[in-house]
Design a protein around this motif. Structure first.
Motif, PDB file in Angstrom:
ATOM      1  N   UNK A  11      32.588  20.743   1.685  1.00  0.00           N
ATOM      2  CA  UNK A  11      31.178  20.822   2.068  1.00  0.00           C
ATOM      3  C   UNK A  11      31.079  20.398   3.529  1.00  0.00           C
ATOM      4  N   UNK A  12      30.530  21.279   4.347  1.00  0.00           N
ATOM      5  CA  UNK A  12      30.338  20.983   5.765  1.00  0.00           C
ATOM      6  C   UNK A  12      28.844  20.849   6.029  1.00  0.00           C
ATOM      7  N   UNK A  13      28.465  19.817   6.790  1.00  0.00           N
ATOM      8  CA  UNK A  13      27.056  19.562   7.054  1.00  0.00           C
ATOM      9  C   UNK A  13      26.914  18.723   8.308  1.00  0.00           C
ATOM     10  N   UNK A  14      25.692  18.580   8.787  1.00  0.00           N
ATOM     11  CA  UNK A  14      25.405  17.696   9.916  1.00  0.00           C
ATOM     12  C   UNK A  14      24.865  16.389   9.358  1.00  0.00           C
ATOM     13  N   UNK A  46      34.375  12.800   6.097  1.00  0.00           N
ATOM     14  CA  UNK A  46      34.596  12.450   7.498  1.00  0.00           C
ATOM     15  C   UNK A  46      33.306  12.772   8.234  1.00  0.00           C
ATOM     16  N   UNK A  47      32.793  11.803   8.984  1.00  0.00           N
ATOM     17  CA  UNK A  47      31.608  11.998   9.812  1.00  0.00           C
ATOM     18  C   UNK A  47      32.061  11.900  11.256  1.00  0.00           C
ATOM     19  N   UNK A  48      31.850  12.967  12.013  1.00  0.00           N
ATOM     20  CA  UNK A  48      32.417  13.028  13.355  1.00  0.00           C
ATOM     21  C   UNK A  48      33.923  13.033  13.217  1.00  0.00           C
ATOM     22  N   UNK A  49      34.589  12.056  13.785  1.00  0.00           N
ATOM     23  CA  UNK A  49      36.039  11.926  13.637  1.00  0.00           C
ATOM     24  C   UNK A  49      36.422  10.699  12.817  1.00  0.00           C
ATOM     25  N   UNK A  50      35.442  10.070  12.182  1.00  0.00           N
ATOM     26  CA  UNK A  50      35.709   8.822  11.463  1.00  0.00           C
ATOM     27  C   UNK A  50      35.625   9.028   9.953  1.00  0.00           C
TER      28      UNK A  50
END
Length: 94
Positions: A11-14, A46-50
């Motif tokens: 799942x990809x999201x902002x 993962x949010x951003x690179x974290x």
């Protein structure tokens, strides 16, 4: 993807802060007539690179159709317990 008894989906999201985010869900597909369930599920986000949320889940009443799926979702991570519906559309092959 669905290979043998193993399923996985991404799942990809902002995120709320606008950062690109991704969660990967994996588990064991258990058919039951036209419906199915996913047991022994794990997810990580993962949010951003974290690295962010990590947890476990199950899905019941999984109804996969030509254009997508929906199911009842129960999960838990280091922050919350989740109960509700989960679904999505298939990615276009074009």
């Amino acid at each position: 993807t669905h290979t043998g008894t193993q399923v996985s989906f991404q799942v990809e999201f902002a995120a709320g802060n606008g950062q690109a985010s991704t969660c990967l869900f994996t588990g064991t597909h258990v058919p039951s007539g036209r419906m199915a369930s996913v047991t022994a599920g794990n997810f990580s986000c993962v949010v951003g690179n974290a690295s962010a949320n990590r947890g476990t889940f199950t899905m019941t009443a999984l109804d996969a159709q030509r254009n997508g799926f929906h199911a009842t979702f129960t999960g838990v991570d280091q922050f919350c317990t989740y109960n509700g519906r989960f679904g999505g559309t298939r990615e276009s092959a074009g």
